[in-house]
Design a protein around this motif. Structure first.
Motif, short mmCIF file in Angstrom:
data_model
loop_
_atom_site.label_atom_id
_atom_site.label_comp_id
_atom_site.label_asym_id
_atom_site.label_seq_id
_atom_site.Cartn_x
_atom_site.Cartn_y
_atom_site.Cartn_z
N TYR A 60 1.07 -1.27 0.07
CA TYR A 60 0.10 -0.22 0.08
C TYR A 60 0.81 1.38 0.08
N PHE A 61 1.87 1.19 1.20
CA PHE A 61 2.66 2.32 0.97
C PHE A 61 3.40 2.98 -0.10
N LEU A 62 4.26 1.15 -0.94
CA LEU A 62 4.55 2.04 -2.74
C LEU A 62 3.90 2.53 -3.37
N MET A 63 2.67 1.98 -3.67
CA MET A 63 1.57 2.32 -4.84
C MET A 63 0.51 3.57 -4.31
N GLN A 64 0.85 4.35 -2.94
CA GLN A 64 0.09 5.53 -2.74
C GLN A 64 1.50 6.45 -3.00
N MET A 106 -7.25 1.48 -10.20
CA MET A 106 -7.96 0.64 -11.11
C MET A 106 -6.99 0.37 -12.33
N PRO A 107 -7.98 -0.12 -13.28
CA PRO A 107 -6.69 -1.11 -13.91
C PRO A 107 -6.45 -0.13 -15.07
N PRO A 108 -5.31 -0.48 -15.56
CA PRO A 108 -4.22 -1.56 -16.29
C PRO A 108 -3.34 -1.22 -14.23
N PHE A 109 -3.39 -0.63 -13.80
CA PHE A 109 -2.52 -0.53 -12.12
C PHE A 109 -3.76 -1.48 -10.95
N HIS A 110 -4.17 -2.23 -11.44
CA HIS A 110 -5.22 -2.76 -9.82
C HIS A 110 -4.30 -3.62 -9.50
N PHE A 111 -2.97 -4.45 -9.72
CA PHE A 111 -2.99 -5.92 -9.23
C PHE A 111 -2.69 -5.80 -7.97
N TRP A 112 -2.35 -4.71 -7.11
CA TRP A 112 -2.41 -4.71 -5.84
C TRP A 112 -3.21 -4.40 -5.31
N PHE A 113 -4.47 -4.16 -5.95
CA PHE A 113 -5.70 -3.92 -5.21
C PHE A 113 -6.41 -5.40 -4.12
N LEU A 150 -12.65 7.38 -20.72
CA LEU A 150 -13.22 6.54 -21.09
C LEU A 150 -12.87 5.07 -21.23
N LEU A 151 -11.54 4.82 -21.63
CA LEU A 151 -10.89 3.79 -21.58
C LEU A 151 -11.03 3.23 -20.34
N LEU A 152 -10.76 4.14 -19.26
CA LEU A 152 -10.65 3.54 -17.36
C LEU A 152 -11.87 3.38 -17.41
N ILE A 153 -13.09 4.13 -17.57
CA ILE A 153 -13.95 3.32 -17.52
C ILE A 153 -14.30 1.75 -18.38
N LEU A 154 -14.32 1.44 -19.34
CA LEU A 154 -14.45 0.11 -19.70
C LEU A 154 -13.86 -0.85 -19.61
N MET A 155 -11.99 -0.58 -19.61
CA MET A 155 -10.85 -0.96 -18.51
C MET A 155 -11.27 -2.00 -16.77
N SER A 156 -11.67 -0.74 -16.36
CA SER A 156 -11.90 -1.32 -15.09
C SER A 156 -13.91 -1.74 -15.16
N MET A 174 -14.75 -9.61 -3.69
CA MET A 174 -15.30 -7.69 -3.41
C MET A 174 -14.17 -7.17 -3.99
N ALA A 175 -12.92 -7.33 -3.23
CA ALA A 175 -11.93 -6.80 -4.56
C ALA A 175 -12.32 -6.14 -6.54
N TYR A 176 -12.28 -7.40 -6.21
CA TYR A 176 -12.92 -7.19 -8.24
C TYR A 176 -14.54 -6.67 -8.45
N SER A 177 -15.33 -6.62 -7.54
CA SER A 177 -16.34 -6.10 -7.43
C SER A 177 -16.10 -4.88 -7.10
N SER A 178 -15.18 -4.35 -6.50
CA SER A 178 -14.89 -3.10 -6.06
C SER A 178 -14.58 -2.42 -7.49
N ILE A 179 -13.75 -3.03 -7.90
CA ILE A 179 -12.76 -2.35 -9.16
C ILE A 179 -14.26 -2.37 -10.31
N ASN A 180 -14.99 -3.50 -10.58
CA ASN A 180 -15.66 -3.36 -11.89
C ASN A 180 -17.32 -1.80 -11.11
#
Length: 334
Positions: A60-64, A106-113, A150-156, A174-180
């Motif tokens: 969390y610290f590194l990504m934020q 948010m995608p494409p930076f979602h892997f940490w979440f 629009l790209l971020l919306i569709l990717m999310s 629940m994490a992927y649900s939150s991204i959606n």
């Protein structure tokens, strides 16, 4: 006592830092609010002294920090360039939007979440999915870049739907649900209005009873669903809550999605809307996969697994809240 006081202090700073961002009129004070939020949230989640918690803290610290650093550099660059043209300004806005996407997971930076969610307890996950998203989303709503948004919306919407299909961990689902849901909230921003705040409030209300239920029964994996829920009322409540979160009418969760659908139809954004609705059906599929054993299988369980601490008042409130959608429709029509 001291431990509780420190928790209260950090929770207060976490809340106040978001308020600072909401009431800021310049970039530096917004950045300061985000940094305060980061520094208060890390001690709040690092209560347990295990390696998983330490790993999630560092993640969390590194990504934020990376998101905040990119945001600060972009803001400073914007101030230093005296004669700025439209092209440079667009590039700076794009970098700014990307830095906020990193902070939101948010995608494409979602892997940490999802990884970080899988290492925390449910209430900390709840704060991360709701309150921690308010400040970056507020800043994001001030930046308008049509194609990138629009790209971020569709990717999310796509990543949030597809990512949750192959998971067995409830926290990752629940994490992927939150991204959606973040993609749906961002579509409100795209349409130049603050309805994303209403979406966030309704999403938080829908999510709270689910998180409370999971904590109460200590559910962390998908196969625990059929073991822990034993009474008919528990099964019914769990089913209603998940179907509401998936946005199925006539439950309350359909209301924010209906609002977004109405806005997008008014703007004639039919293609984007079709993609969003189709991927929303995928999220509904993995919610249904959770609750289908409860509804279809009448199994026997050992007596020592039965818990009789199901809160009747809370069950009733949750059921009534999620069934309030027809009332909202009535108020909207008249």
């Amino acid at each position: 006592m001291f431990k509780n006081m420190t928790n209260l202090l950090f929770l207060t700073i976490t809340i106040l830092s978001v308020m600072i961002v909401l009431n800021s009129n310049n970039w530096i004070s917004m950045w300061m609010g985000l940094e305060m939020n980061l520094m208060a949230f890390i001690p709040l989640i690092s209560k347990s002294n295990n390696h998983l918690m330490a790993e999630s803290n560092m993640m969390y610290f590194l990504m934020q920090s990376m998101g905040s650093l990119i945001l600060l550099i972009t803001v400073m660059s914007n101030n230093m360039l005296m004669m700025i043209n439209i092209t440079v300004n667009n590039y700076l806005n794009m970098i700014l939007l990307m830095s906020l996407a990193i902070k939101l997971g948010m995608p494409p930076f979602h892997f940490w979440f999802p990884e970080m969610m899988s290492k925390m307890n449910w209430y900390k996950c709840y704060i991360l999915m709701t309150w921690q998203k308010v400040a970056p989303m507020t800043i994001m709503s001030m930046i308008y870049m049509e194609k990138l948004m629009l790209l971020l919306i569709l990717m999310s919407v796509m990543v949030g739907a597809i990512g949750g299909l192959n998971q067995t961990s409830m926290r990752k689902i629940m994490a992927y649900s939150s991204i959606n849901h973040s993609g749906w909230m961002m579509s409100c921003m795209y349409m130049h209005n603050n309805s994303w705040l209403l979406y966030m409030v309704l999403y938080s209300i829908m999510l709270l009873p689910i998180i409370t239920w999971m904590t109460m029964y200590n559910m962390y994996m998908l196969n625990q669903m059929k073991i822990m829920t034993n009474t008919i009322m528990d099964k019914l409540n769990m089913s209603v809550m998940f179907m509401s979160l998936g946005g199925l009418p006539p439950f309350m969760g359909f209301f924010p999605k209906w609002m977004v659908i109405q806005y997008m139809i008014d703007l004639k954004m039919y293609h984007i809307l079709l993609i969003m609705v189709m991927f929303s059906l995928l999220t509904l599929f993995y919610y249904m996969r959770m609750i289908s054993p409860l509804l279809m299988i009448n199994f026997t369980i050992n007596k020592w697994l039965i818990k009789f601490n199901s809160p009747k008042l809370m069950s009733t409130i949750m059921f009534m809240v999620n069934m309030s959608m027809p009332l909202l429709m009535y108020i909207n029509l008249y």
